[in-house]
Structure formats: C-alpha cells, structure tokens
Design an enzyme around this catalytic site. Structure first.
Site, PDB file in Angstrom:
ATOM      1  CD  GLU A  68      -5.967   5.577   0.633  1.00 20.12           C
ATOM      2  OE1 GLU A  68      -5.034   6.348   0.913  1.00 20.12           O
ATOM      3  OE2 GLU A  68      -6.196   4.519   1.277  1.00 20.12           O
ATOM      4  CG  HIS A  98      -1.845   1.137   1.363  1.00 17.36           C
ATOM      5  ND1 HIS A  98      -3.154   1.077   0.940  1.00 17.36           N
ATOM      6  CD2 HIS A  98      -1.669   2.392   1.851  1.00 17.36           C
ATOM      7  CE1 HIS A  98      -3.745   2.255   1.167  1.00 17.36           C
ATOM      8  NE2 HIS A  98      -2.866   3.059   1.729  1.00 17.36           N
ATOM      9  CD  GLU A  99       1.878   3.659   3.763  1.00 17.06           C
ATOM     10  OE1 GLU A  99       2.181   4.742   3.230  1.00 17.06           O
ATOM     11  OE2 GLU A  99       0.824   3.487   4.421  1.00 17.06           O
TER      12      GLU A  99
END
Lengths: 505, 505
Positions: free
Chosen positions: B301, B271-272
C-alpha cells in the site's frame, strides 16, 4: 480398497487432472489473445510446471494399480460399471498408456527438437530454404518414430496408428488409406467437371472495402448468436492464429480481421463457432472425465466444417447472410446480392496452399500429406525425396506443380512441430460433416429452409443429441454409425460436392 | 540427503508452488476482467483444485523435514546459507506454519462461514440491516478467533498478531497501537486547521463531462507510461472493482470509468500503477521463491500511495497533468487550470465512507476499525456493541456521527469476508509512503521538479533499489530503517499533511 473404489479413485484423480487441464486451456488462450510479449517467459514456466504436475498425476504408480483393479471388476455382477463408466475407464487407460509409454528422456528430447525445428522453420519458410531446416526435421522425425514405436508397443498398434491415436483415438491407417484412395480416384474428374461448370457461370465479384474491424466483429457476433453461441458462456477475441480454446462453460474463440476483406474472416468465425458449439454441448454429467471430452480431432473438425461448409456455405444460408452483410457495411450494388456472395463462397481454384484451398481441392492437399508422412514414418521414403514426391503427388491430384518449397513442403507447421499423424483428420472431418449433415437433413427436412432464416435450432438440437452429448463414449466410427446408420462413406461427401458445385448458382 | 540439499529441495518445491500461484493469479484476473458470467462455476472448480494442490505441496510431511534440516544447517561453515537464502528459509517457514496451523475442518468451516456471511452482507448493506447479518458475522468472528488461536500457537505470537501476520508479516499490534494513538491525538486538531485554511481558499470546481471512456483510457495509459509502467509487461483493463493482479513480468491492472467524472478514476489508475511497479520491480533472481515476493500489505500500500498521494497529488505533478487532461477531453475554462485541479485533488471533507475519504481524514477511518476489530478479537467487546462503539469513535476522531449502519459498520466487506487484521495496513502504508518519499526527495532534491515534467525515473530508480528489489528479504520495519534511516515515524506523515494542506494553493 475394493475394486469399485479403485474406479472411484480414478474418477477423483481425473477430475483433478481435468481441472488442471482447464487451467492450462485458459492460460493458453490468454497467451494468444491477451498476454503482452514480455509475459511469455513467465507463462512458459507456469505452463511447464502445470503440465509436469498433470503428467505426474497420471503416471503415479497408484494409477496403474487402480486401472488394473477397475478393469478386473468391469463385469462384476455386484459392482460392475455401466456403459458410460466402462467407456470412461477405457479412455482413462488410453490416457495412461500414452503418458507412461515414453521415458522422460524421450519426452524432453522431442520437446527440444520440436522447439528448435519450429524456430528454424519460421526462418526457412519465407527464405524458401528447405535444406536449412532439413537436419532439424530429420531429428524430429527420428524421435517421433522412436516415440511412435514406444506407443505402438504400449497400445498394441502399428507405428503410424499409434501416432494417429494421439489425435484420432482408434484411428486406423489402413481404413483411411482405402477412403482416401477412393477419393483420390474420383476427385480429379470431379474437379475437371466443376471447373468447366464454373467457367460457364458469371464471375464472382469481391465487394470493395475497407470494412471496419468493429463492423466485422459486430456481424461475426450476430452470426455466432444465430448459430447458437451463448455469450454468457464464451467470448470472441482476436489473435494472430484463430482458434477455439477455453472450457465448455466458457468457450474462448479468436479470429483475425482483414479490413480489406470480410468474406473469408467471417467464415473463419463460423468455423470456430462449430468447434465451440461442440465443446459447449459435451455431456455435463461427465465434465472433467475423459469420457466427457471431445471424441477426437476428426469429429471436432467435422463440427467446424459442418457449420462452415455444409450449413453456412449453403445457398439457403447465404441468402440470409447477404442482406445482413450489406447492412453491416452499408454496401450497395450487385456484388452484395446473395447470388454473387454464394459464388464467392463456393469458388473453386486449384492452388498450392492448403489453408487457402476450397472445399473441392482441399482433400487433395490432405491425401498428399497423409501418404507422404506415412511413407516417411515407415521409412519407405527419406526427407531428401520429400520435395520431389510432393510435386509429383500434387501434379497427379490437382494438375499443378509447386514453383518452390515455400509453396510446397515448407508451407505447414505440423511436421516441423512434431504433429505427425494429424493431417488425415482434416479430410475425415470434412467427410464426416457431409455425412452428419445429410442425416440431420434427412431426419428433419425443414433444416435447409430454417437455415435460410438463420434458425439453427433444429440442426443444433440434432447435433447435441447425436454428437456433442456423446462425448467420448464411442469410437468415431461407432458414433457415426449410431448417428447416420453407416460408417464413413466417401460417396456422401462426393454427392455433396456434386450437388453444390455442379448445380447452377 | 545432506542438509544443503534439504534447502535445495525446498527451493524446488516453492518454485513449483510459485508457478501454481501465478497460474491462479492469472485466472483470478481473468475472472474479474474477462470471464463471462456463465464461466464462474467452472472457474471456481479450477481454482479450488489448484488451491488444494498448492496447499498439499506445502503441508506434505517431507516439507517439514526439509525445513528442520535446513534450519539446523543455516550457520554451518561448510554449507550454510547466505543472507537471501536465510531470509528465504524464514519466509518458507512462515508459509508452512500458516498452512499447517489449521486443521482441514476449520479451513473448510471458515470458508463456508465467510461465503455465507459475505452473501448476507451484500443484501444487508443496501437494506441497512445489521441485525440480519450479525449472526453470520458472529460465526465468522468465532471461527476467525479459533483460527487465530491455532496460528498464534504455531507462530508464537499473540492472537491479534497472528491474524495480522497473514497480511503484515511480523506486524506488531502494540507498536501499531502506539503509532495510531499518536496520530489519533494530533489529527483532530490538524483537521480543524486544514478545514479553516481550506475555507479561505477559492472553491474547487469539477469540470463538466461527459468524458468519453476511450479518452479516459488513453490518458490513463499515457500517465502509466510516464510513471514507468511498461506495456510490454502488462495491461490495463476494466473490472467492477479495480485491482492489480497478474505476475511481475505481466502485471494486469484494472480500473473502472465514470463518464461524468474522470478525476477520481484517473487517480485510481495511478494508485494501481504504484502496486504494479512494485510487483514489476521485485528481485528477478528470486522469482517464485517466498523471499522474492512483495513484503506485505503495508509496503504494498505504501507503493500505491506513494504514487497516488505523495507524487501525483503534488502541486508539481498536477501542473504537468492539467494540460494533458485539458487536451485529452478538449476542455476549456478556468476549471482546467492546474490551480483548480490541485484544489480538487487535495479537497478535505470529513465524511462517513472510508473508500471516499481524503488523505487527511482517511487515518481516522482506519484507526477506528483497528481499535474495534482488536477489541472484538480479544473479546473486550461484542458485536452487539459494534454500531454504538463505531459512532462514538467516529465522533471522537472526525466530529461526525454516521446516520445509519449502512454508512457505519456495514460499509466495508473485510470483516464479513473474514479479513480480520487487514485494516491497519492502509494507514501504515500511508505513513510509510510519506517517509519513503521524504527520504527519496532528500537524497534527490530534483525529484519534485522532475515530477513537474512527468519524469519519474529518479524516483522509480530509488524505489527499485530501496524497496522493490528487496522483496521479502527484511521485515517491513528493517526495510524502512535501511531505506530511510529510522523506523516508522508519524511525525513525517503529519509534516507532509501540514506542508500540503496548510499551504496556499
């Protein structure tokens, strides 16, 4: 605007400047200890902008007005300044004079010349090719002289003293010359005696590795804590060139590890810890004000050398260290005994490289550089004469001749990167360390025995009170007189060397 | 001063502001990943001063003049601005409007109220004591409304849209309401079908640990490299709350490790990495200019979720991951097979906590918060009604009722810390991710098979071109239309969920 408010405005301005400098200090640490290579360009831009903003905060015309107004009012019976504020104002004026002395054109020309010259030096040193970097060094020297002349005019000092003032505020070349001449006269004889004495002792044996990096780091942290370093207020990391950075509440030390030799690396950490303890002990009430900063490079170096040379190479401390090291590396055999470790830590050997020099021969390297850089700055010598003069001086001081320029005038980055007037602070620091340590032990005779138990509390408390907590309130000389009762005295340093290197180990 | 030079002055000013923001980004990263606890106070002072200087750089009267002058000249045939510069000017105006909208008094009052409220929330949450923090939250809400009204006037937007604009520039609450209403209508049925379908599949089995932190970090780095992360331009470290910081050329990721479970931590790193790849791919030519920044939180996002949810929870990628994970932890048994790992990574379970929610139930958590915060901001509801309204909405959307406020309206920091208008960006991001990924795969049908080999090059190149390299040139909506041919369409997100969660594993 009253005159008192002029001083208040200066404090506000310098508080902001201080915060900006702190941000830059953390970014510099990050550049060396954390940053991946691809981040260098962006970091350069960040630092360039912050540094420009810091410069602008100082040179804005209002600051000059506030300084003049505050200086007029210093002795006013109504709203004059107390000692700390006077000293703060004096240091504000110094910072302002340095910042405003140079036209922007000269600052930029010097920055570029140093950048180019340093790059060439990185190629010329391994290639042993002084001729290759000499024209660039000539340019740096010419611009440094120009900058020095501008600063000399602004500060009312001589050319060399103006350069020296950047690193050693109110440093005085004539006084340094007298101190160094005295040392230079005594040290060759002392060195002869030391070598003769050493030849009669058992040879020092280097414990055989490998010494895992993690075990070295653990032992380093253990020693740092014993010395008084508080890991809630700092870190230990690795970098190519060990240094102490960060800010007083969060001091960032770096070191490097050689897995075949823990001995020198460990003393490197102790050295940086001395710098760190000084920063940490600066007066809290004067944070982000010039008077709250460290006094200068000679006092800073005195703190690293006090821990490294005076305290931690002492027979007492090495007795404490030996079993810790043996246990850290699960070593066995006579080479792990305190006697041998002490011989390792006090081995004397004249050699060509300053950074590898022992405590007895180190001053010769510095005296040589001080004499040569002063002659170059004052145009009593040219860069063509440098290699020859280097060899001649080294022969006179240490009785050896460098086989090439790589081990001669190409070995240090300082001149090539524009740091002229810096070298003397190393040996002023060593002498100051000896004098402070002697006074601390005289006031508290229990200190040596405490060091033998790894207890630095009395020594540290003395330094906090007499050195760290004084910030930049006094000149280096006044600080030393207040702490030890007299100005810098080479005989105390020499007595320390005699006591350590002519006694039986 | 000509009008063109007004624009040039703005670029110079924003370049400096950009460098200052970068310095703050590195200091923020350091605060979370490196700084010892004792450094917090000094760091706070450094950041406060830098942030004040950044604010001053924007609100100086000259900036308003330059903006007006540059805006007058935009269409000049002689020295008008090209598309990128026009967009840059638009974003400069936005930053200036936000910075100048609030009086200093309100900024300070809001900062203090948030600080107090966040502190109380940290005690109230574990104590399940909403009443304890409600008065402080009331104060934050009142000041947020006041700030929102000031920004609404400055930006010519509605109250909620003005708050939303801080996180999602040009975001439109009415449009979000339509999208969310559509999702809210369809998702409960879909969830029923998914749970029914899941019940017929074999149960997912969590591999048993412990999983050494070093092995987890090695595997995480291996995946990051596969995804396209370049360690010459970034780092992976640990922090209490994972985040992506640093600057485009030097992106600093953090994660945390649980040695009893590697599964969720690994997807956290993925995700990061999605966030990091976006930052790294921003247009180089517009560095430190507003148009060169990331577009907003929903697009940001979308990039993290595109990698985490779309690409890396796909059946193809999990087949690539399974043997790597098994080898990293020397695992054996059927729980290490791709089928089981895929079931783990696509398990659906309605629950109370947003941050632990799966892809199917997550939107319900966000829709609920969006509806409630909008009603509170628009004074259609009071904080007294919050717990009841929360329970009612959750029941309607997920069919469950929170047993207490700790697992209800006390669970998230956002409102207590003043972040009103932020929540919708999570689900806008999820929908945007589905739509972008579908378009990328439609343009390059080989992408899924490539992901099965850990090859992200085609996908990343598509994102670089259509998303990352566009910076803030377009609104989020225009960016999406240009990349995928249409505005945000909930049906694409729903089709993704149906395709993944109603197929046999």
């Amino acid at each position: 605007m009253t005159e008192q408010s002029a001083y208040g405005r200066l404090e506000t301005r310098f508080a902001r400047l201080g915060a900006l400098n702190e941000a830059m200090a953390v970014l510099h640490w990050d550049s060396s200890a954390m940053m991946p290579s691809g981040g260098a360009e962006a970091r350069g831009e960040q630092l360039a902008q912050l540094s420009l903003m810091a410069h602008e905060l100082l040179v804005e015309p209002g600051v000059a007005d506030w300084l003049s107004a505050a200086e007029t009012q210093v002795d006013s019976p109504d709203n004059g300044l107390d000692d700390w504020r006077r000293a703060n104002l004096r240091e504000m004026r110094r910072a302002h004079s340095h910042a405003t002395a140079l036209p922007a054109r000269l600052v930029e020309a010097l920055r570029r010349a140093c950048h180019t010259c340093e790059g060439l030096w990185r190629e010329a040193r391994p290639a042993n090719d002084y001729a290759r970097v000499k024209p660039a060094l000539q340019e740096v020297l010419a611009l440094t002289r120009e900058a020095g002349q501008a600063k000399a005019a602004a500060l009312g000092k001589s050319l060399y003293d103006a350069l020296l003032d950047q690193y050693e505020p109110d440093g005085n070349a004539a006084a340094i010359e007298r101190l160094f001449d005295e040392l230079a006269q005594d040290l060759p004889n002392l060195l002869g005696e030391v070598l003769e004495h050493q030849a009669k002792q058992p040879a020092a044996v280097l414990p055989a590795g490998p010494f895992p990096v993690e075990a070295q780091a653990d032992l380093a942290r253990q020693l740092m804590q014993a010395l008084g370093f508080d890991f809630r207020h700092g870190r230990l990391d690795t970098s190519a060139h060990p240094f102490t950075g960060g800010v007083p509440e969060d001091v960032r030390l770096t070191t490097r590890y050689d897995d075949s030799d823990f001995v020198s690396g460990l003393m490197g950490v102790v050295h940086e810890t001395g710098h760190a303890l000084y920063e940490r002990g600066l007066p809290r009430a004067w944070r982000r004000q010039p008077v709250g900063d460290a006094r200068g490079m000679s006092i800073h170096e005195s703190q690293s050398l006090l821990f490294e040379m005076q305290a931690c190479r002492s027979r007492d401390f090495v007795s404490y260290l030996a079993p810790l090291a043996q246990s850290a590396f699960a070593g066995s055999g006579p080479e792990w005994e305190a006697d041998n470790l002490y011989r390792l830590y006090t081995r004397v050997q004249p050699d060509f490289i300053r950074v590898d020099a022992d405590e007895v021969t180190y001053p010769a390297h510095v005296i040589l550089r001080f004499r040569l850089e002063k002659a170059l700055i004052e145009e009593r010598m040219t860069l063509d004469d440098l290699p020859g003069a280097w060899a001649e001086q080294l022969e006179a001081l240490l009785g050896i001749t460098p086989p090439d320029d790589r081990r001669g005038c190409l070995q240090d980055i300082h001149w090539y990167d524009g740091a002229w007037g810096y070298f003397p602070t190393y040996t002023l620091g060593a002498m100051t360390a000896a004098q402070l340590f002697a006074s601390a032990c005289s006031a508290h005779p229990e200190i040596p025995e405490q060091l033998g138990r790894g207890d630095f509390s009395t020594l540290l408390a003395w330094l906090r009170r007499h050195v760290h907590g004084q910030g930049s309130r006094f000149s280096s000389e006044e600080l030393l007189v207040r702490a030890t009762g007299k100005p810098l005295d080479p005989k105390i340093f020499e007595a320390h060397l005699r006591g350590r290197y002519l006694a039986d180990a």
